[in-house]
Design an enzyme around this catalytic site. Structure first.
Site, short mmCIF file in Angstrom:
data_model
loop_
_atom_site.label_atom_id
_atom_site.label_comp_id
_atom_site.label_asym_id
_atom_site.label_seq_id
_atom_site.Cartn_x
_atom_site.Cartn_y
_atom_site.Cartn_z
N HIS A 119 11.42 -27.54 20.90
CA HIS A 119 11.35 -26.12 21.24
C HIS A 119 12.14 -25.89 22.52
O HIS A 119 11.90 -26.55 23.54
CB HIS A 119 9.89 -25.71 21.42
CG HIS A 119 9.68 -24.23 21.46
ND1 HIS A 119 9.76 -23.43 20.33
CD2 HIS A 119 9.38 -23.41 22.48
CE1 HIS A 119 9.51 -22.19 20.67
NE2 HIS A 119 9.29 -22.14 21.98
N ASP B 166 2.54 -20.60 20.39
CA ASP B 166 3.12 -21.15 21.61
C ASP B 166 2.29 -20.70 22.81
O ASP B 166 2.17 -19.51 23.08
CB ASP B 166 4.56 -20.64 21.74
CG ASP B 166 5.28 -21.21 22.96
OD1 ASP B 166 4.67 -21.96 23.73
OD2 ASP B 166 6.47 -20.87 23.14
N SER C 244 7.88 -28.55 23.69
CA SER C 244 8.69 -27.64 24.49
C SER C 244 9.28 -28.39 25.68
O SER C 244 8.55 -28.84 26.57
CB SER C 244 7.85 -26.47 25.00
OG SER C 244 8.59 -25.69 25.93
N HIS D 115 14.01 -20.42 21.20
CA HIS D 115 13.17 -19.25 21.42
C HIS D 115 13.82 -18.40 22.51
O HIS D 115 13.82 -18.77 23.68
CB HIS D 115 11.77 -19.72 21.84
CG HIS D 115 10.81 -18.63 22.15
ND1 HIS D 115 9.62 -18.85 22.81
CD2 HIS D 115 10.84 -17.29 21.89
CE1 HIS D 115 8.97 -17.73 22.94
NE2 HIS D 115 9.69 -16.77 22.41
N MET E 115 15.06 -18.10 28.96
CA MET E 115 14.54 -16.94 29.68
C MET E 115 15.63 -16.34 30.56
O MET E 115 16.39 -17.08 31.19
CB MET E 115 13.36 -17.36 30.56
CG MET E 115 12.27 -18.12 29.84
SD MET E 115 11.00 -18.64 31.01
CE MET E 115 10.07 -19.79 29.98
N MET F 230 13.80 -15.59 24.87
CA MET F 230 13.02 -14.60 25.62
C MET F 230 13.97 -13.82 26.50
O MET F 230 13.93 -13.88 27.73
CB MET F 230 11.93 -15.30 26.42
CG MET F 230 10.84 -15.89 25.54
SD MET F 230 9.61 -16.83 26.47
CE MET F 230 10.42 -18.45 26.47
N ASP G 170 13.16 -23.11 25.16
CA ASP G 170 12.84 -21.78 25.70
C ASP G 170 13.95 -21.25 26.58
O ASP G 170 14.29 -21.87 27.60
CB ASP G 170 11.55 -21.84 26.51
CG ASP G 170 10.31 -21.99 25.64
OD1 ASP G 170 10.16 -21.18 24.71
OD2 ASP G 170 9.50 -22.90 25.90
N MET H 176 2.67 -15.51 20.38
CA MET H 176 2.53 -16.01 21.75
C MET H 176 1.07 -15.96 22.15
O MET H 176 0.43 -14.91 22.13
CB MET H 176 3.37 -15.16 22.71
CG MET H 176 4.87 -15.34 22.56
SD MET H 176 5.46 -17.03 22.85
CE MET H 176 4.94 -17.31 24.55
#
Length: 220
Positions: A33, A175, A8, A66, A37, A68, A35, A137
């Site tokens: 990965h 994760d 990540s 990913h 957000m 979020m 992320d 998660m």
């Protein structure tokens, strides 16, 4: 079953991001990965489409995005154009989960569905035939460096059992809070795609990647 490490980059040193990514690639990590957000679905803001587009050409790794964010269906095409190979969305963040998964598949991308620690794993059941990967998660999404939630192991086992009962070749990604001390427990429970942030990027990213890959290869 392929066993895949997905470092990540949330935990990477962004001053050296290109070099750090290359180290994980040379160490054997097939995925990166990424992320995203939005400060709404989770209480933090990270990075997004421009960053993905800028790093896409720096590696041959699979870009494992990913999201979020609330209503991620709005951004599927944008993330595809930026270089995403896999898009994983949160069941809890989608008004229409089926439509969102369909949008990802129609874009020609691999499709993942994630659940937060508070969500019962049974809520994945209606969607298993529509996805390539389930993401469990094992921390509360939004911040790196949290401790692994032990109850996640049973959720992994249940998800693997549901997939096997349906004859599905489903990737199970986990994760949060995974390191050398517990990666074998996570793999033994049935996971095969492992996201690790600080465990890879704190120290020598290449050396750390190779250490995790040695463990994962022993499961193949």
């Amino acid at each position: 079953m392929d066993y895949i490490l997905a470092p990540s980059i949330l935990s990477a040193d962004f001053k050296e991001l290109g070099k750090e990514m290359k180290k994980t690639e040379e160490g054997g990590a097939k995925y990166l990965h990424f992320d995203v957000m939005d400060g709404m679905f989770v209480p933090n803001i990270s990075f997004g489409i421009p960053v993905l587009a800028s790093i896409r050409g720096a590696t041959e790794q699979v870009m494992d995005v990913h999201l979020m964010i609330r209503e991620p269906i709005r951004y599927v095409e944008d993330f595809k154009k930026a270089g995403a190979d896999i898009i994983t969305v949160h069941l809890e963040a989608c008004e229409d989960v089926h439509a969102t998964l369909g949008k990802i598949r129609d874009a020609g991308l691999r499709c993942g569905l994630s659940i937060c620690p508070e969500t019962d794993v049974e809520e994945l059941a209606p969607y298993l035939e529509e996805i390539d990967m389930a993401l469990i998660m094992s921390v509360h999404p939004g911040f790196g460096g949290q401790s692994f939630i032990p109850e996640s192991l049973e959720k992994i086992r249940k998800t693997r059992k549901m997939a096997e009962e349906r004859g599905l070749d489903l990737d199970i990604q986990v994760d949060g809070g995974i390191g050398m001390s517990n990666i074998r427990e996570v793999l033994d429970a049935g996971a095969n795609v492992i996201v690790i942030g600080s465990g890879v990027f704190k120290g020598d990213a290449g050396e750390n990647t190779r250490g995790y890959m040695e463990i994962m290869k022993s499961y193949e």
